[in-house]
Scaffold this active site. Structure first.
Site, PDB file in Angstrom:
ATOM      1  N   GLU A  66       1.365   3.911   2.102  1.00  0.00           N
ATOM      2  CA  GLU A  66       2.402   4.058   3.305  1.00  0.00           C
ATOM      3  C   GLU A  66       3.212   3.268   3.188  1.00  0.00           C
ATOM      4  O   GLU A  66       4.619   3.854   3.620  1.00  0.00           O
ATOM      5  CB  GLU A  66       1.344   3.831   4.560  1.00  0.00           C
ATOM      6  CG  GLU A  66       0.162   4.533   4.580  1.00  0.00           C
ATOM      7  CD  GLU A  66      -0.987   3.986   3.849  1.00  0.00           C
ATOM      8  OE1 GLU A  66      -2.296   3.666   4.764  1.00  0.00           O
ATOM      9  OE2 GLU A  66      -0.974   2.989   2.817  1.00  0.00           O
TER      10      GLU A  66
ATOM     11  N   HIS B 294       0.957  -1.296   0.038  1.00  0.00           N
ATOM     12  CA  HIS B 294      -0.023   0.035  -0.096  1.00  0.00           C
ATOM     13  C   HIS B 294       0.957   1.260   0.094  1.00  0.00           C
ATOM     14  O   HIS B 294       2.143   1.304   0.228  1.00  0.00           O
ATOM     15  CB  HIS B 294      -0.806  -0.013   1.213  1.00  0.00           C
ATOM     16  CG  HIS B 294      -2.019  -1.128   1.147  1.00  0.00           C
ATOM     17  ND1 HIS B 294      -2.993  -1.108   1.821  1.00  0.00           N
ATOM     18  CD2 HIS B 294      -2.135  -1.956   0.182  1.00  0.00           C
ATOM     19  CE1 HIS B 294      -3.868  -2.072   1.754  1.00  0.00           C
ATOM     20  NE2 HIS B 294      -3.605  -2.400   0.435  1.00  0.00           N
TER      21      HIS B 294
END
Length: 345
Positions: A53, A51
């Protein structure tokens, strides 16, 4: 903090890089900042990959090492996930990295995630701020949120037309209404959707390929699904490019008896979030009449053509549709009009 909007806008730029590439996941961007300095940035590249992040954390580690990340601020365009899926929860990654502050744009509308990140991060001593640049983030996430709420993808009607609303030129003239710049922009639009829908009549008449032909736009992604909607599939020309080219396994044929079901099934079976319609006036009108279109992208060519081929035909709408968020962009002598259907108008 005064610089929060600046850094979130940079995260939004990252998120836009993933549009059309991440289905069934949402396109999300993230940046990591400490003492006014950018440490790392990243975006979600595809389902099953890290993802946004974790992409940003990996970039920061590569650039400056683990210790630099401690006490940093992480900007994310969507609430970080807090459950295990194909990848570990991003909340755990942020806690393990010992960041000091997390700023995200909008709450995840997935009920498995919504609101959970705040409690987990705060319990670990991390400051949390949400709602920054929310409207801009929600525009990027519209397809994902629509699928969550309705089971239907975000549906864009794309057409090129003359000023009198015709999609073909007089007999004996060339094929193209719009210019090369407009057609190049269509390639960008194709790269931002998960599927392109057309009708059997359009396949029989035009033998379209419906592919992304710019290799730079295709890099790192598959061709969109190409879906032919026809009640007479036996009459479709087997020599058409979308049945013969190297991406023929990305071509689907679906019955048009229930148009809403076609889109529901694309979400369930292919995991699409967004589709673009490239078809003639009769099929396009049926989609409008069934209330299925969310957005339009109309390329207007400076000519008058007349003739029997309108961009929208059919029996007509019960009431006119108004647009909002209207944008006019010139492409040479052509003009592209984009707008979202105003359901409240």
């Amino acid at each position: 903090m005064p610089d929060d909007a600046h850094w979130m806008n940079l995260a939004l730029e990252e998120a836009r890089k993933g549009v059309g590439r991440t289905a069934p996941n949402p396109p999300v961007g993230s940046v990591i900042v400490k003492n006014g300095k950018l440490l790392g940035k990243g975006f979600h590249r595809a389902a099953g990959q890290p993802h946004a992040e974790r992409e940003a954390l990996a970039d920061a580690r590569k650039n400056f090492g683990d210790e630099a990340i401690r006490g940093s601020t992480v900007y994310i365009t969507l609430e970080p996930c807090s459950t295990y899926g194909r990848t570990p929860p991003c909340t755990a990654g942020l806690i393990d990295a010992a960041v000091a502050r997390v700023v995200y744009a909008c709450v995840d509308q997935n009920p498995e995630h919504a609101g959970r990140a705040d409690a987990l991060l705060k319990a670990a001593g991390i400051e949390v701020l949400s709602g920054l640049c929310q409207e801009s983030a929600e525009k990027i996430l519209r397809p994902f949120f629509k699928v969550r709420h309705t089971g239907l993808p975000w549906i864009i009607w794309k057409t090129g037309m003359s000023l009198d609303g015709r999609i073909t030129r007089p007999p004996g003239e060339g094929q193209w209404l719009t210019n090369e710049k407009s057609r190049a922009d269509v390639q960008i639009l194709r790269s931002q959707v998960d599927a392109i829908i057309t009708s059997g009549n359009t396949v029989r008449r035009d033998l379209p390929a419906l592919t992304i032909r710019n290799p730079d736009l295709l890099e790192g992604r598959l061709q969109p699904w190409r879906v032919v909607v026809s009640n007479d599939p036996e009459s479709l020309p087997t020599a058409a490019p979308l049945f013969q080219d190297e991406w023929k396994n990305r071509t689907l044929i679906r019955s048009g008896e229930n148009l809403t079901a076609v889109f529901h099934n694309l979400v369930r079976e292919q995991g699409v979030l967004s589709v673009m319609i490239e078809a003639g006036g009769k099929f396009s009108a049926a989609l409008f009449e069934n209330g299925l279109i969310d957005e339009v992208a109309i390329y207007l060519a400076p000519m008058l053509c007349g003739g029997p081929s309108p961009a929208l035909g059919g029996t007509g709408l019960t009431e006119s549709l108004k647009l909002k968020e209207i944008d006019f962009t010139p492409f040479g002598d052509d003009v592209r009009l984009r707008g979202v259907i105003d359901r409240q108008g």
